[in-house]
Motif scaffolding. Sequence first.
Motif, short mmCIF file in Angstrom:
data_model
loop_
_atom_site.label_atom_id
_atom_site.label_comp_id
_atom_site.label_asym_id
_atom_site.label_seq_id
_atom_site.Cartn_x
_atom_site.Cartn_y
_atom_site.Cartn_z
N VAL A 69 -7.28 4.44 -37.22
CA VAL A 69 -6.24 3.34 -37.52
C VAL A 69 -6.90 2.18 -38.73
O VAL A 69 -7.24 0.85 -38.85
CB VAL A 69 -5.00 3.20 -36.49
CG1 VAL A 69 -4.35 2.34 -37.02
CG2 VAL A 69 -4.95 4.11 -36.18
N VAL A 70 -7.93 2.09 -37.06
CA VAL A 70 -9.12 0.47 -37.46
C VAL A 70 -9.68 0.84 -38.20
O VAL A 70 -9.71 0.09 -39.15
CB VAL A 70 -10.23 0.64 -36.09
CG1 VAL A 70 -11.37 -0.38 -36.05
CG2 VAL A 70 -9.78 0.24 -34.64
N GLU A 71 -9.93 2.21 -39.08
CA GLU A 71 -11.14 2.60 -39.68
C GLU A 71 -10.54 2.82 -40.99
O GLU A 71 -10.85 2.69 -42.12
CB GLU A 71 -11.30 3.96 -39.84
CG GLU A 71 -12.88 4.09 -38.44
CD GLU A 71 -13.55 4.73 -38.78
OE1 GLU A 71 -14.70 5.63 -38.94
OE2 GLU A 71 -12.90 6.35 -38.62
N LEU A 118 -7.35 -1.52 -32.48
CA LEU A 118 -8.53 -1.90 -30.94
C LEU A 118 -7.80 -2.51 -29.56
O LEU A 118 -8.56 -1.23 -28.57
CB LEU A 118 -9.14 -3.19 -31.25
CG LEU A 118 -9.80 -3.38 -31.06
CD1 LEU A 118 -11.39 -2.64 -30.17
CD2 LEU A 118 -10.49 -4.87 -31.57
N GLY A 119 -6.77 -2.88 -29.61
CA GLY A 119 -5.98 -3.29 -28.13
C GLY A 119 -6.18 -2.50 -27.56
O GLY A 119 -6.06 -1.79 -26.47
N LYS A 195 -17.07 -4.46 -24.63
CA LYS A 195 -17.99 -5.63 -25.21
C LYS A 195 -19.25 -5.14 -26.06
O LYS A 195 -19.31 -5.14 -27.08
CB LYS A 195 -18.94 -6.82 -24.53
CG LYS A 195 -18.35 -7.99 -23.26
CD LYS A 195 -20.11 -7.99 -22.44
CE LYS A 195 -20.60 -8.96 -23.36
NZ LYS A 195 -22.24 -9.80 -22.27
N LYS A 196 -19.25 -3.86 -25.65
CA LYS A 196 -19.26 -2.50 -26.96
C LYS A 196 -19.08 -2.10 -27.22
O LYS A 196 -18.79 -2.19 -28.95
CB LYS A 196 -20.27 -1.49 -25.89
CG LYS A 196 -21.02 -0.63 -26.78
CD LYS A 196 -22.53 -0.65 -27.13
CE LYS A 196 -23.14 -0.10 -27.81
NZ LYS A 196 -24.69 -0.77 -28.60
N VAL A 197 -17.79 -1.55 -27.38
CA VAL A 197 -16.53 -1.74 -27.70
C VAL A 197 -15.88 -2.68 -29.31
O VAL A 197 -15.78 -2.51 -30.08
CB VAL A 197 -15.11 -1.12 -27.12
CG1 VAL A 197 -13.86 -0.59 -28.64
CG2 VAL A 197 -15.68 0.18 -27.11
N PHE A 201 -16.52 -2.21 -33.08
CA PHE A 201 -15.11 -2.68 -34.12
C PHE A 201 -15.65 -3.87 -35.21
O PHE A 201 -15.56 -3.67 -36.68
CB PHE A 201 -14.10 -3.45 -33.11
CG PHE A 201 -13.35 -4.05 -34.15
CD1 PHE A 201 -11.63 -3.09 -34.31
CD2 PHE A 201 -13.03 -5.56 -34.42
CE1 PHE A 201 -10.51 -3.68 -35.14
CE2 PHE A 201 -11.80 -6.24 -35.07
CZ PHE A 201 -11.19 -5.10 -35.41
N ASP A 202 -17.00 -4.52 -34.70
CA ASP A 202 -16.90 -5.85 -35.01
C ASP A 202 -17.95 -5.54 -36.94
O ASP A 202 -18.03 -5.82 -37.72
CB ASP A 202 -17.39 -6.90 -35.19
CG ASP A 202 -16.75 -7.66 -33.72
OD1 ASP A 202 -15.51 -7.41 -34.27
OD2 ASP A 202 -17.47 -8.59 -32.86
N HIS A 203 -18.55 -3.90 -36.63
CA HIS A 203 -19.87 -3.45 -36.79
C HIS A 203 -18.99 -2.77 -37.51
O HIS A 203 -19.90 -1.99 -38.96
CB HIS A 203 -20.54 -3.07 -36.27
CG HIS A 203 -21.32 -3.94 -35.81
ND1 HIS A 203 -22.75 -4.08 -34.38
CD2 HIS A 203 -21.34 -5.30 -35.69
CE1 HIS A 203 -22.55 -5.24 -34.00
NE2 HIS A 203 -22.55 -6.01 -34.76
N GLN A 204 -17.80 -2.18 -37.68
CA GLN A 204 -17.68 -1.43 -38.76
C GLN A 204 -17.71 -0.43 -38.28
O GLN A 204 -18.00 0.85 -39.00
CB GLN A 204 -16.58 -1.38 -40.00
CG GLN A 204 -16.52 -2.54 -40.51
CD GLN A 204 -15.86 -2.96 -41.72
OE1 GLN A 204 -16.89 -2.55 -42.67
NE2 GLN A 204 -15.65 -4.50 -42.12
N SER A 205 -18.36 0.38 -37.09
CA SER A 205 -18.94 1.23 -36.63
C SER A 205 -18.21 2.60 -36.67
O SER A 205 -16.81 2.38 -37.50
CB SER A 205 -19.03 1.93 -35.10
OG SER A 205 -20.47 0.45 -35.22
N ALA A 206 -18.43 3.90 -37.47
CA ALA A 206 -17.68 5.32 -37.81
C ALA A 206 -17.73 5.83 -35.76
O ALA A 206 -17.86 6.15 -35.79
CB ALA A 206 -18.74 5.56 -38.75
#
Length: 239
Positions: A69-71, A118-119, A195-197, A201-206
């Motif tokens: 969903v985030v992606e 994300l939440g 913080k890592k997760v 999210f901020d970096h749009q990681s796969a």
Amino acid sequence: RCWVGLFRDAEKKSAADPTYFKQPGKGSYLTRSHFGDLQFLHAMASEDGEPASVTKAKILMWAQFTWGVVEGKYRLDTPLRDIPIEGWRTHFSNGHTVQDLFTMGRPWLRPHVKALALGSLMHLIQDSFAQGHVNRNEPVYGQTCLNGTSPLFGRVREFHSYAKQDHAKHKDSDSNESARIQVQLNDPDVIDAGKKVRQFFDHQSAWPEVEQYLSQCVFALDDESKPSSAGDNYSISAR
């Protein structure tokens, strides 16, 4: 009042028969996530005796969905039964959509569904550091994961199941005071995981990068075959 009424009713049914909500689809998302097959949303086993590896697989399944969903892979109108994740249809085979799941009755939240997803993942991770949900080893200073690039959190010793727990004791372990103590006693702690997760999210990681971190660092198991239980300190019989 409606939410509390539904919860109390489910609590009574589960107390009379701990297997009442065992079957997938039995009850609402609220009741199933506390007393039935969706307890993995709170980093818990669906029933007593569930091997840790099975619970972990369900947790990662939900994490993969939320990250989809985030992606933007899964949109608001995506039917839940069409999500192509292994094991998913065992738990989500109704006619609901992603919109129904996250924002039913709350249309003002729909533009923010990625943040909601994300939440949900953050909630799961945070719950996994509450002692009523998961029994973890104390993290060992200097131990790392991901080829030495990240600190290793306390390994999961046992996932708990909610139905046969003393719910008052469980509630105490979810309190702000209990969380504060756990943060003081552990390094790395739940805040570091969150913080890592958030960085992902901020970096749009796969998803593969997120999955590796969750599997190898946050939900590393001490014993894959360890069966779940209410927990020695949380069982009704321990009152």
